[in-house]
Enzyme design. Structure first.
Site, mmCIF file in Angstrom:
data_model
loop_
_atom_site.group_PDB
_atom_site.id
_atom_site.type_symbol
_atom_site.label_atom_id
_atom_site.label_comp_id
_atom_site.label_asym_id
_atom_site.label_seq_id
_atom_site.Cartn_x
_atom_site.Cartn_y
_atom_site.Cartn_z
ATOM 1 N N LYS A 341 0.823 -1.214 0.000
ATOM 2 C CA LYS A 341 0.000 0.000 0.000
ATOM 3 C C LYS A 341 0.856 1.262 0.000
ATOM 4 C CE LYS A 341 -4.312 -1.962 1.367
ATOM 5 N NZ LYS A 341 -5.348 -2.181 2.336
ATOM 6 N N ARG A 377 -3.543 -9.828 4.889
ATOM 7 C CA ARG A 377 -3.897 -9.981 3.468
ATOM 8 C C ARG A 377 -2.699 -9.511 2.657
ATOM 9 N NH1 ARG A 377 -5.962 -6.806 -0.561
ATOM 10 N NH2 ARG A 377 -7.505 -7.782 -1.944
HETATM 11 C C1 9MG Z 1 -9.915 -5.658 -1.106
HETATM 12 N N1 9MG Z 1 -8.994 -5.079 -0.160
HETATM 13 C C2 9MG Z 1 -7.973 -4.214 -0.433
HETATM 14 N N2 9MG Z 1 -7.341 -3.881 0.695
HETATM 15 C C3 9MG Z 1 -7.961 -4.538 1.702
HETATM 16 C C4 9MG Z 1 -7.784 -4.602 3.094
HETATM 17 O O1 9MG Z 1 -6.846 -3.889 3.696
HETATM 18 N N3 9MG Z 1 -8.593 -5.384 3.800
HETATM 19 C C5 9MG Z 1 -9.578 -6.108 3.201
HETATM 20 N N4 9MG Z 1 -10.361 -6.865 3.994
HETATM 21 N N5 9MG Z 1 -9.804 -6.081 1.890
HETATM 22 C C6 9MG Z 1 -9.002 -5.309 1.157
#
Ligand code: 9MG
Length: 406
Positions: A341, A377
């Protein structure tokens, strides 16, 4: 009302210190209940907590209960900072449980002090035993415009191959997404989103036993992917976008991850603002949690996520990551996504999305050591599993030598 953990001694760590003094196991266990344990901020509490509970303090020995510092009567009535030993908190919880007017405080304190065990999640035949290790959700984007891998897996076959590779690398869940949620992105019609993800879900179900999550905020997409065998719906709006979605997940017996966002992807990064980012994220997640439970989704099938990068500045992201423990007060397992990110790019002198692996692993390891996230994730599963093998081992290390016991 809300109970927020400010600080807590980990009973395990205290136990290790006490064993070093060569006290018996029994004395150590007793002392871990009697020594200072935690400071908890109660906000939004009704003044009746004070009215109900403080007189009880007066009728007994005050030292039996946590210290109670009340908020300013003019504008923070009902707020309080509680500080005490585990035994003192246990007594307060028992007292609060006696009346329906104070029962919510008892439950919130139990959640925040982790006096209850979060139930195991069973997903696609796998068990997620929270607290034993950090689980990994691998990202399978089927979008032409995702910020870090948009267009890399544009067709179903290559997305399935990628998902299978992530499963072989040790992903515990695969998250399939057909609508980019990067800042500035535009919504995609439901038909187009479904066309992108459905074959991928079917292909993954045929090729792997790893549970499948689909990142969608739309009930119509969720209905079809759940029929095709998806196990979890990952809604980046935390059930705030489509009111039909909670019922669809409940009816299919699915699980869900409810994420916080301030605004929708197209505009969310324009002017993020909070008075109290942790408190507001908790309010939002709690609303989603209630919607989910009212619809009939069992509590143990709901994960929560602070939504790093979704309507948040660099400082908001960092503060949330540092204070993840406060979100534990909601009593649910936490999923967190930091992978590639933009705040990681900012912190590393402007690196682009594909150059953020080391920064991603730094964030993943930091969360694991601090015990903040139950699931991370990530795009790079092999590397995240390695980083977590080390970070989780450090977090759970117990081998201090013979003096500390096994
Ligand atoms: C789809 N998506 C993109 N970033 C995310 C994040 O930080 N958490 C979750 N649950 N989905 C995400």
């Amino acid at each position: 009302m809300r109970a927020r953990l400010i600080s807590r001694d980990r009973p395990d760590d205290l136990m290790v210190a006490l064993r070093r003094l060569n006290l018996s196991v029994r004395s150590c266990q007793q002392l871990t209940r009697e020594l200072g344990h935690a400071q908890v901020l109660v906000t939004g509490g009704r003044p009746s907590y004070e009215e109900e509970l403080l007189p009880e303090y007066g009728t007994r020995e005050r030292e039996q209960f946590p210290t109670w510092v009340s908020g300013k009567a003019s504008d923070r009535a009902g707020d309080a900072l509680l500080s005490g030993s585990r035994k003192q908190f246990e007594r307060l919880i028992a007292l609060a449980r006696r009346s329906p007017r104070t029962d919510a405080l008892a439950r919130a304190l139990e959640a925040v002090l982790e006096l209850q065990v979060t139930p195991v999640l069973e997903l696609g035949g796998r068990r997620f035993e929270w607290g034993t290790r950090t689980y990994v959700m691998g990202v399978v984007n089927v979008t032409p415009d995702s910020f870090s891998d948009g267009g890399r897996f544009p067709d179903a076959a290559s997305a399935v191959e990628h998902g299978v590779a992530l499963a072989e690398a040790g992903a515990d869940i695969l998250d399939v997404g057909g609508e980019s949620t990067r800042p500035g992105s535009l919504p995609v019609p439901a038909e187009e989103e479904l066309a992108r993800v459905l074959q991928v879900v079917e292909g993954l179900r045929a090729r792997t036993s790893v549970p499948i999550s689909v990142d969608t905020m739309k009930a119509s997409v969720a209905t079809e992917v759940l029929k095709a065998g998806a196990h979890l719906i990952n809604d980046v709006t935390g059930f705030h976008f489509d009111p039909v979605l909670p019922g669809v997940v409940a009816a299919a017996g699915g699980a869900c991850c409810l994420m916080h966002t301030q605004g929708m992807p197209r505009t969310m990064q324009q002017t993020p603002h909070y008075e109290d980012v942790v408190g507001e994220v908790m309010d939002y997640l709690e609303e989603g949690l209630l919607l989910a439970m009212v619809a009939g989704i069992p509590r143990e099938r709901i994960l929560l996520d602070p939504g790093i990068g979704f309507g948040k500045t660099l400082e908001h992201n960092l503060f949330l990551l540092r204070r993840l423990e406060e979100l534990r007060g909601l009593g649910q397992p936490l999923l967190v996504g930091t992978s590639r990110k933009s705040f990681l790019g900012t912190l590393t002198g402007g690196r682009g999305p594909t150059e953020r692996l080391a920064a991603t692993l730094g964030s993943v390891a930091a969360m694991a050591v601090m015990g903040g996230a139950d699931v991370v994730r990530v795009h790079d599963v092999t590397e995240a599993r390695d980083a977590l093998a080390v970070a989780d081992a450090i977090r759970h290390a117990r081998g201090g030598g013979d003096l500390y016991g096994a």
